[in-house]
Write a protein that holds these residues in place. Structure first.
Motif, mmCIF file in Angstrom:
data_model
loop_
_atom_site.group_PDB
_atom_site.id
_atom_site.type_symbol
_atom_site.label_atom_id
_atom_site.label_comp_id
_atom_site.label_asym_id
_atom_site.label_seq_id
_atom_site.Cartn_x
_atom_site.Cartn_y
_atom_site.Cartn_z
ATOM 1 N N LYS A 266 64.799 -17.981 47.491
ATOM 2 C CA LYS A 266 64.529 -17.914 46.061
ATOM 3 C C LYS A 266 65.793 -17.516 45.309
ATOM 4 O O LYS A 266 66.708 -16.911 45.872
ATOM 5 N N PRO A 267 65.861 -17.831 43.996
ATOM 6 C CA PRO A 267 66.980 -17.340 43.190
ATOM 7 C C PRO A 267 67.001 -15.818 43.179
ATOM 8 O O PRO A 267 65.957 -15.171 43.369
ATOM 9 N N GLN A 268 68.157 -15.254 42.943
ATOM 10 C CA GLN A 268 68.308 -13.804 43.023
ATOM 11 C C GLN A 268 67.444 -13.060 42.008
ATOM 12 O O GLN A 268 67.052 -11.918 42.237
ATOM 13 N N ASP A 269 67.113 -13.696 40.881
ATOM 14 C CA ASP A 269 66.329 -13.007 39.856
ATOM 15 C C ASP A 269 64.833 -13.279 39.990
ATOM 16 O O ASP A 269 64.051 -12.915 39.111
ATOM 17 N N TRP A 270 64.414 -13.901 41.080
ATOM 18 C CA TRP A 270 62.991 -14.204 41.264
ATOM 19 C C TRP A 270 62.172 -12.917 41.235
ATOM 20 O O TRP A 270 62.451 -11.968 41.955
ATOM 21 N N LEU A 271 61.164 -12.865 40.369
ATOM 22 C CA LEU A 271 60.255 -11.733 40.202
ATOM 23 C C LEU A 271 60.963 -10.451 39.756
ATOM 24 O O LEU A 271 60.440 -9.357 39.939
ATOM 25 N N ALA A 272 62.124 -10.581 39.177
ATOM 26 C CA ALA A 272 62.823 -9.397 38.669
ATOM 27 C C ALA A 272 61.961 -8.706 37.618
ATOM 28 O O ALA A 272 61.499 -9.330 36.658
ATOM 29 N N GLY A 273 61.710 -7.422 37.805
ATOM 30 C CA GLY A 273 60.927 -6.651 36.847
ATOM 31 C C GLY A 273 59.429 -6.822 36.957
ATOM 32 O O GLY A 273 58.684 -6.189 36.190
ATOM 33 N N ALA A 274 58.937 -7.630 37.900
ATOM 34 C CA ALA A 274 57.500 -7.858 38.024
ATOM 35 C C ALA A 274 56.803 -6.631 38.595
ATOM 36 O O ALA A 274 57.377 -5.888 39.403
ATOM 37 N N ASP A 275 55.535 -6.421 38.177
ATOM 38 C CA ASP A 275 54.782 -5.296 38.736
ATOM 39 C C ASP A 275 54.225 -5.672 40.112
ATOM 40 O O ASP A 275 54.321 -6.823 40.550
ATOM 41 N N ALA A 276 53.638 -4.683 40.794
ATOM 42 C CA ALA A 276 53.191 -4.873 42.177
ATOM 43 C C ALA A 276 52.153 -5.989 42.296
ATOM 44 O O ALA A 276 52.209 -6.812 43.218
ATOM 45 N N ALA A 277 51.194 -6.025 41.369
ATOM 46 C CA ALA A 277 50.140 -7.040 41.440
ATOM 47 C C ALA A 277 50.730 -8.433 41.295
ATOM 48 O O ALA A 277 50.318 -9.371 41.991
ATOM 49 N N THR A 278 51.693 -8.584 40.406
ATOM 50 C CA THR A 278 52.328 -9.888 40.205
ATOM 51 C C THR A 278 53.119 -10.304 41.436
ATOM 52 O O THR A 278 53.074 -11.469 41.855
ATOM 53 N N VAL A 279 53.864 -9.364 42.018
ATOM 54 C CA VAL A 279 54.628 -9.680 43.220
ATOM 55 C C VAL A 279 53.699 -10.141 44.335
ATOM 56 O O VAL A 279 53.957 -11.150 45.001
ATOM 57 N N THR A 280 52.594 -9.428 44.540
ATOM 58 C CA THR A 280 51.645 -9.803 45.589
ATOM 59 C C THR A 280 51.075 -11.191 45.334
ATOM 60 O O THR A 280 51.033 -12.043 46.232
ATOM 61 N N ALA A 281 50.638 -11.433 44.104
ATOM 62 C CA ALA A 281 50.024 -12.723 43.781
ATOM 63 C C ALA A 281 51.014 -13.872 43.919
ATOM 64 O O ALA A 281 50.692 -14.926 44.485
ATOM 65 N N ARG A 282 52.222 -13.689 43.415
ATOM 66 C CA ARG A 282 53.212 -14.769 43.472
ATOM 67 C C ARG A 282 53.682 -15.024 44.900
ATOM 68 O O ARG A 282 53.905 -16.173 45.302
ATOM 69 N N ALA A 283 53.855 -13.948 45.666
ATOM 70 C CA ALA A 283 54.266 -14.128 47.056
ATOM 71 C C ALA A 283 53.179 -14.835 47.848
ATOM 72 O O ALA A 283 53.455 -15.756 48.623
ATOM 73 N N ALA A 284 51.926 -14.425 47.650
ATOM 74 C CA ALA A 284 50.817 -15.066 48.359
ATOM 75 C C ALA A 284 50.711 -16.538 47.993
ATOM 76 O O ALA A 284 50.410 -17.395 48.841
ATOM 77 N N ALA A 285 50.968 -16.855 46.735
ATOM 78 C CA ALA A 285 50.898 -18.252 46.288
ATOM 79 C C ALA A 285 51.919 -19.118 47.001
ATOM 80 O O ALA A 285 51.687 -20.318 47.219
ATOM 81 N N GLU A 286 53.045 -18.540 47.378
ATOM 82 C CA GLU A 286 54.064 -19.299 48.104
ATOM 83 C C GLU A 286 53.569 -19.731 49.483
ATOM 84 O O GLU A 286 54.112 -20.662 50.073
ATOM 85 N N PHE A 287 52.551 -19.030 49.996
ATOM 86 C CA PHE A 287 52.011 -19.348 51.318
ATOM 87 C C PHE A 287 50.609 -19.934 51.209
ATOM 88 O O PHE A 287 49.808 -19.840 52.141
ATOM 89 N N ASP A 288 50.325 -20.554 50.082
ATOM 90 C CA ASP A 288 49.033 -21.204 49.881
ATOM 91 C C ASP A 288 48.807 -22.273 50.947
ATOM 92 O O ASP A 288 49.702 -23.083 51.230
#
Length: 367
Positions: free
Chosen positions: A226-248
């Protein structure tokens, strides 16, 4: 002469222990407020060609063996559907015994005289005073001077600028780190998928690596290009959801390692120093471990850091009254060792290449 070590990681503590055994005064300055201020990483396989000799030099090989977790050398490789491609059990030979980093660190801390480590000493900057002396400025405004300074303070070392302008560069991989506790009872499907030791689920451009730690803890690293700024500043729930979506579409027992985490996810962006990183000898200062030769995780980082610490301590003991001879001897060996490791196989190219799962199987079969 008192040796001043910045950083109470494994490498710095091995150095402190070897110096102590040789009667050389040493003090360690660590930013953490205490030994248990934060979690100390996961499982480490301690190798017979670097990590174990370092612990032997520190007189701690027996104590280390008492920390080894049986069965953790087993390896399982699966594809994104959970199909097992390789399932290698721990054969009991103990060639690369696995221990928990935190327990190994505590063993080293307990081997030092009380007061050796100064906790809560976060370094704000260091400056040269001439003739090998250096002033260390702490974040609380205090300062001290030392004639022998060792930077064992990791990727973003405050000591490194005294020697080199090199800084870590992002390698393109972001890791989402999670923990599932009491896996066999609370997360049985994920625990069964991980097995007794290490699980690798590689795919082109992404993958999941998990280890079974003590108490049934499942420690997971979801890795993504991912780019270095991927999910920069995101909260925990967002990080979990976005990471899980990558493994859909992946097997649910694998994605559970992300979505069922019992701790907030931690984002880690992997960096590296230039391959063959080295510097011209500067009086009174040197580096070890990640401060000297940061590389992407490949199973060697902690082992190399401990060997750095052991060899530096032995060199100082072997050259009483001639610090510069000791530092020059240590650095030449360390530079060569780090360069050889950096020139090895690109583990990430294998793990996340176009034929990632089968390339990983071939890698383990070739060991």
């Amino acid at each position: 002469m008192t040796v001043t070590i910045i950083g109470a990681g494994l490498g710095g503590l091995v150095l402190a222990r070897v110096l102590h055994l040789n009667g050389i005064p040493v003090e360690v300055h660590e930013a953490d407020a205490s030994a248990d201020a934060r979690r100390q990483g996961g499982m480490l396989d301690i190798h017979p060609w670097n990590g174990q000799p370092a612990l032997a030099a520190a007189g701690l090989l027996d104590g280390f063996r008492d920390l080894v977790l049986p069965g953790r050398e087993s390896t399982r490789i699966v594809d994104r559907d959970g199909t097992v491609l390789l399932d290698r059990p721990d054969d009991g030979t103990g060639e690369r015994p696995e221990v928990q980093r935190g327990e190994l660190r505590q063993l080293l801390l307990d081997s030092l005289p009380p007061g050796t480590v100064h906790w809560g000493h976060k370094v704000a900057g260091v400056r040269a005073l001439g003739d090998g002396a250096h002033e260390v400025n702490l974040a609380d405004g205090s300062r001290f001077v030392t004639n022998l300074l060792v930077g064992a303070d990791g990727a973003w070392s405050k000591v490194r600028p005294l020697l080199t302008t090199a800084t870590p560069e992002y390698v393109g991989v972001t890791v989402v780190e999670t923990f599932l506790f009491d896996g066999d009872t609370r997360h049985p499907a994920a625990a069964k998928a991980v097995g007794a030791g290490a699980l690798y689920a590689p795919a082109p451009g992404q993958g999941i690596v998990a280890h079974r730690e003590s108490g049934g803890t499942l420690h997971t690293y979801a890795q993504l290009f991912k780019p270095q700024d991927w999910l920069a500043g995101a909260d925990a729930a967002t990080v979990t959801a976005r990471a899980a979506a990558e493994f859909d579409g992946w097997a649910p027992e694998l994605t559970a390692l992300i979505t069922e985490s019992d701790t907030p996810p931690v984002l880690r962006r992997l960096g590296t120093l230039p391959a063959g990183h080295r510097w011209t000898r500067v009086p009174g200062v040197t580096l070890l471990g990640d401060a000297a030769h940061l590389m992407p995780p490949n199973g060697e980082g902690a082992n190399l850091a401990m060997l750095d610490g052991a060899e530096l301590g032995q060199a100082l003991a072997a050259h009483p009254g001639d610090v510069e001879a000791a530092l020059a001897e240590y650095e030449q060996a360390m530079f060569a060792r780090a360069a050889a490791e950096a020139a090895g196989e690109d583990v990430y190219a294998i793990m996340f290449g176009d034929d990632a799962p089968h390339s990983m199987v071939a890698l383990f079969d070739g060991e």
